[in-house]
Design a protein around this motif. Structure first.
Motif, PDB file in Angstrom:
ATOM      1  N   GLU A   2       9.384 -54.407   8.664  1.00  0.00           N
ATOM      2  CA  GLU A   2       7.998 -54.894   8.845  1.00  0.00           C
ATOM      3  C   GLU A   2       7.383 -54.320  10.114  1.00  0.00           C
ATOM      4  O   GLU A   2       6.207 -53.938  10.134  1.00  0.00           O
ATOM      5  CB  GLU A   2       7.981 -56.437   8.881  1.00  0.00           C
ATOM      6  CG  GLU A   2       7.830 -57.070   7.517  1.00  0.00           C
ATOM      7  CD  GLU A   2       6.722 -56.426   6.667  1.00  0.00           C
ATOM      8  OE1 GLU A   2       5.570 -56.394   7.131  1.00  0.00           O
ATOM      9  OE2 GLU A   2       7.035 -55.916   5.560  1.00  0.00           O
ATOM     10  N   THR A   3       8.211 -54.271  11.173  1.00  0.00           N
ATOM     11  CA  THR A   3       7.724 -53.733  12.449  1.00  0.00           C
ATOM     12  C   THR A   3       7.196 -52.322  12.263  1.00  0.00           C
ATOM     13  O   THR A   3       6.125 -51.968  12.753  1.00  0.00           O
ATOM     14  CB  THR A   3       8.884 -53.686  13.476  1.00  0.00           C
ATOM     15  OG1 THR A   3       9.678 -54.846  13.290  1.00  0.00           O
ATOM     16  CG2 THR A   3       8.373 -53.609  14.880  1.00  0.00           C
ATOM     17  N   ASP A   6       3.994 -52.289  10.381  1.00  0.00           N
ATOM     18  CA  ASP A   6       2.928 -52.766  11.280  1.00  0.00           C
ATOM     19  C   ASP A   6       2.452 -51.654  12.209  1.00  0.00           C
ATOM     20  O   ASP A   6       1.250 -51.476  12.405  1.00  0.00           O
ATOM     21  CB  ASP A   6       3.428 -53.938  12.139  1.00  0.00           C
ATOM     22  CG  ASP A   6       3.348 -55.255  11.382  1.00  0.00           C
ATOM     23  OD1 ASP A   6       2.661 -55.273  10.328  1.00  0.00           O
ATOM     24  OD2 ASP A   6       3.958 -56.238  11.834  1.00  0.00           O
ATOM     25  N   ILE A   7       3.410 -50.939  12.767  1.00  0.00           N
ATOM     26  CA  ILE A   7       3.062 -49.854  13.690  1.00  0.00           C
ATOM     27  C   ILE A   7       2.246 -48.799  12.951  1.00  0.00           C
ATOM     28  O   ILE A   7       1.220 -48.315  13.432  1.00  0.00           O
ATOM     29  CB  ILE A   7       4.334 -49.228  14.297  1.00  0.00           C
ATOM     30  CG1 ILE A   7       5.045 -50.237  15.202  1.00  0.00           C
ATOM     31  CG2 ILE A   7       3.996 -47.962  15.091  1.00  0.00           C
ATOM     32  CD1 ILE A   7       6.441 -49.824  15.629  1.00  0.00           C
ATOM     33  N   ALA A 261      11.327 -48.434  17.153  1.00  0.00           N
ATOM     34  CA  ALA A 261      11.470 -49.303  15.979  1.00  0.00           C
ATOM     35  C   ALA A 261      12.422 -48.678  14.966  1.00  0.00           C
ATOM     36  O   ALA A 261      13.229 -49.377  14.346  1.00  0.00           O
ATOM     37  CB  ALA A 261      10.103 -49.553  15.346  1.00  0.00           C
TER      38      ALA A 261
END
Lengths: 273, 250
Positions: A2-3, A6-7, A261
Motif C-alpha cells: 500500500e505504501t 500511495d507513493i 519502501a
C-alpha cells in the motif's frame, strides 16, 4: 505494498498507450499494471519512469530513446506478470534500468544500442520463496561501435523456488570498442531451491572489452555465526546477509521515498525466504 | 561470574577439551596460553556457543545461569562477548546497521527500550574513540576491505558498544603491528571495570604488558595443566612450555 502505491499516486500517471517525453521532467512517471506502454523520449529529454506489476498479466513495454535522451526505468513485480521490455537507444543516450522481482515473474529485456556512445546499465534482483519461479531474460545488443553496457542480476531462492537467468551480450561485426559487462550472482537458501544461470557472449568484432561471470553460492555460515555472537537471532542474521547481498540493487533507483519502501517490502519478503 | 567444571567437548567425534575447570570472577583478567592445538580457541568457541562443537560432559555457569543450554545469541545478549580470531566480512551490511540491531536486541533481552537514532549515533561516536576507529570505517560494510589491524580494532569497538559482562578475546593480538597492538590492548584496558571480566587467549607475553592478568593458565591437550600469576607468562616467554609439558606428559 500500500505504501508503494500511495507513493506512486503522487507521481505523474502514465496511463495512456504512449508516453512522450520532451525536455527534462523532474517528477517521476508511474504506470501500474500496464498492458502496453510505449515510452518515447525526445532528443535530450530526461525522465524517470516507474512500472509496478501488481496483478498476473501480460505486459509489453517499449522504450525508445532519441539522441542524448536519459531515462531511469524502475520495474517492481509483486505478482506473477509476464513482462516484455524492449529498449532502443540512439547515440549518446543513457538508460538505467532496475528490476525487482518479489514474487514469481517472467521478465525479458531486449536492449538495442543503435547509436554511438549509447550507455545502458541494468540491475536486477529476484527473491523467490516457497514454490515461486522467477525468470530474467536479457539480450543486450551492441549494434554499433563505441557503446557501453553493464548488467548485474542477483538472485536469491529459498524453499522449493526456482530462479532462472539467461543473458546474452551480442556484439555486431562493426561494433568496435564495445565495453560490455555482465554479472549473474546467486544465493541458494535451501537444499531444494534451484537457480540456473546462463551468461552468453556472441562477439563478431575484434576490438572489444567484454566480461561476464556467474556464481551460485550459499549463505555464509561463518557470517551468520558471527552476527549471532553479537546478539542477532538467526533469522535477523540471515535477513541482514540477504539485504547486504541485494541491497545495492534494490536501492539504486534513486527515487526517495520509493526506494526505501521497496527495500522495506523486500526485507519483509526476506524474512519468509 | 563464570564457573566451568570438567568441560569436555569434541568436534567430528574428536575430543578437544578434556576436562576444563575454570572460574572467573567479576573484576578479573585471565590469560589463557598454551601451545598450538591445545584447545584454546575451541574453549572460546564452546563457551560462546558455536554449534560445531559438541559438549560431551561437564557444566558451565554464567551469571548463575546454565550457559550450555542457551543458544549463541542468548549468551551474547546476556553479556558474553567473543572477540574473533578471524573476524568475518559481511558484504553490503554497514557497521552502523549491524551494531544498531545488535545493541537493540541486547536491550530488548534486558527489557529496555531501543535506542533512538540520535542516542545510537552518540554511542557510536563515543565508543569508536576507545580504539581510535575512524568514522569512515564505521560507515563501511562490516570488516569488508579492513586491514588485519582494523578488523581487530573493530572487534574491540563492538565490545565497547555491547559493554559485555565477560569478554573472551581469541588471539586478538595475532597479526597486529606494535601500534595496533597498543591501541587494541589499551582499548581493552579502558573497558575493564570491577563489574566485568576479561579472558584473553594469547600466544605472546607482549599483550600482557598492556593487559595485566590476575591469573595465567596454561592449556595443553584440552586441560588446564598449570595456573599462576602474571610472572608465569614471563617465564613461559623465556623458557617455553617444555618444562610444563614434560612434567605433564610424565
Amino acid at each position: 505494498m500500500e505504501t508503494i502505491l500511495d507513493i506512486i499516486r503522487g507521481f505523474r500517471a502514465a496511463d495512456g498507450e504512449v508516453l512522450r517525453i520532451d525536455g527534462a521532467v523532474a517528477e517521476p512517471f508511474a504506470a501500474v499494471d500496464p498492458r502496453k506502454l510505449r515510452v518515447e523520449a525526445a532528443a535530450g529529454a530526461s525522465a524517470r519512469v516507474v512500472v509496478v506489476h501488481t496483478a498476473p498479466d501480460l505486459s509489453v513495454l517499449e522504450v525508445e530513446l532519441a539522441e542524448g535522451a536519459q531515462l531511469e526505468l524502475t520495474e517492481l513485480f509483486t505478482a506473477e506478470a509476464f513482462a516484455e521490455v524492449s529498449v532502443k537507444q540512439a547515440a549518446r543516450s543513457r538508460c538505467r534500468l532496475t528490476t525487482v522481482q518479489l514474487s514469481s515473474a517472467n521478465a525479458s529485456y531486449r536492449i538495442d544500442l543503435d547509436g554511438a556512445d549509447a550507455e545502458n546499465e541494468l540491475g536486477g534482483v529476484f527473491l523467490a520463496a516457497g514454490s515461486e519461479h522467477c525468470v530474467v531474460k536479457l539480450r543486450t545488443g551492441h549494434n554499433v561501435a563505441d557503446c557501453r553496457s553493464n548488467s548485474y542480476v542477483k538472485g536469491v531462492a529459498g524453499g522449493q523456488a526456482v530462479g532462472e537467468f539467461s543473458g546474452l551480450v551480442y556484439v555486431a561485426p562493426d561494433a568496435q570498442r564495445t565495453d560490455a559487462r555482465q554479472q549473474s550472482r546467486n544465493i541458494l537458501l535451501s537444499e531444494t531451491a534451484r537457480i540456473t544461470t546462463q551468461p552468453q557472449l556472441e562477439i563478431y568484432a575484434d576490438d572489444v572489452k567484454c566480461s561476464h561471470g556467474a556464481t551460485v553460492g550459499q549463505m555464509d555460515a561463518e557470517a551468520i555465526l558471527y552476527m549471532r555472537q553479537r546478539g542477532l537471532s538467526e533469522s535477523q542474521a540471515r535477513r541482514l546477509q540477504i539485504e547486504g547481498f541485494v541491497g545495492d540493487v534494490v536501492t539504486r533507483c534513486g527515487i526517495e521515498p520509493l526506494c526505501g519502501a521497496i527495500m522495506e517490502l523486500a526485507s519483509a519478503k526476506m524474512e519468509k525466504l | 561470574m563464570l564457573k566451568v567444571h570438567n568441560l569436555h567437548a569434541s568436534v567430528d567425534g574428536k575430543e578437544i577439551l578434556r576436562g576444563i575447570d575454570l572460574e572467573v570472577k567479576a573484576g578479573e583478567v585471565h590469560a589463557i596460553m598454551g601451545p598450538n592445538g591445545s584447545g584454546k580457541s575451541t574453549l572460546a568457541s564452546v563457551l560462546a556457543g558455536n554449534e560445531k562443537f559438541t559438549v560431551t560432559e561437564g557444566s558451565a555457569e554464567f551469571l548463575g545461569r546454565d550457559l550450555l543450554s542457551m543458544p549463541i545469541e542468548d549468551r551474547a545478549r546476556l553479556g558474553l562477548f567473543l572477540g574473533f580470531q578471524y573476524p568475518v566480512e559481511i558484504p553490503g551490511v554497514t557497521m552502523a546497521n549491524f551494531m544498531k540491531l545488535a545493541v537493540n536486541e541486547q536491550r530488548k533481552f534486558r527489557g529496555e527500550e531501543p535506542l533512538t537514532a540520535a542516542e545510537f549515533l552518540k554511542l557510536m561516536r563515543e565508543k569508536s574513540a576507545v580504539v581510535e576507529l575512524s568514522s569512515k570505517l564505521t560507515s563501511r560494510a562490516v570488516n569488508e576491505g579492513f586491514s588485519g589491524g582494523e578488523k581487530k580494532k573493530n572487534e574491540i569497538f563492538q565490545m565497547a558498544m555491547l559493554d559485555p559482562k565477560l569478554a573472551i578475546l581469541d588471539e586478538t593480538d595475532s597479526g597486529l603491528d606494535i601500534d595496533a597492538l597498543r591501541i587494541v590492548a589499551t582499548g581493552v584496558t579502558k573497558l575493564h571495570t570491577p563489574q566485568n571480566a576479561t579472558v584473553v587467549i594469547t600466544h605472546y607475553q607482549r599483550l600482557l604488558d598492556y593487559i595485566v592478568p590476575d591469573v595465567v593458565h596454561v592449556l595443553y591437550k584440552g586441560r588446564i595443566i598449570h595456573s599462576g600469576d602474571k610472572s608465569l607468562a614471563l617465564r613461559l616467554e623465556k623458557e617455553g612450555y617444555d618444562w610444563l609439558i614434560n612434567e605433564y606428559d610424565k
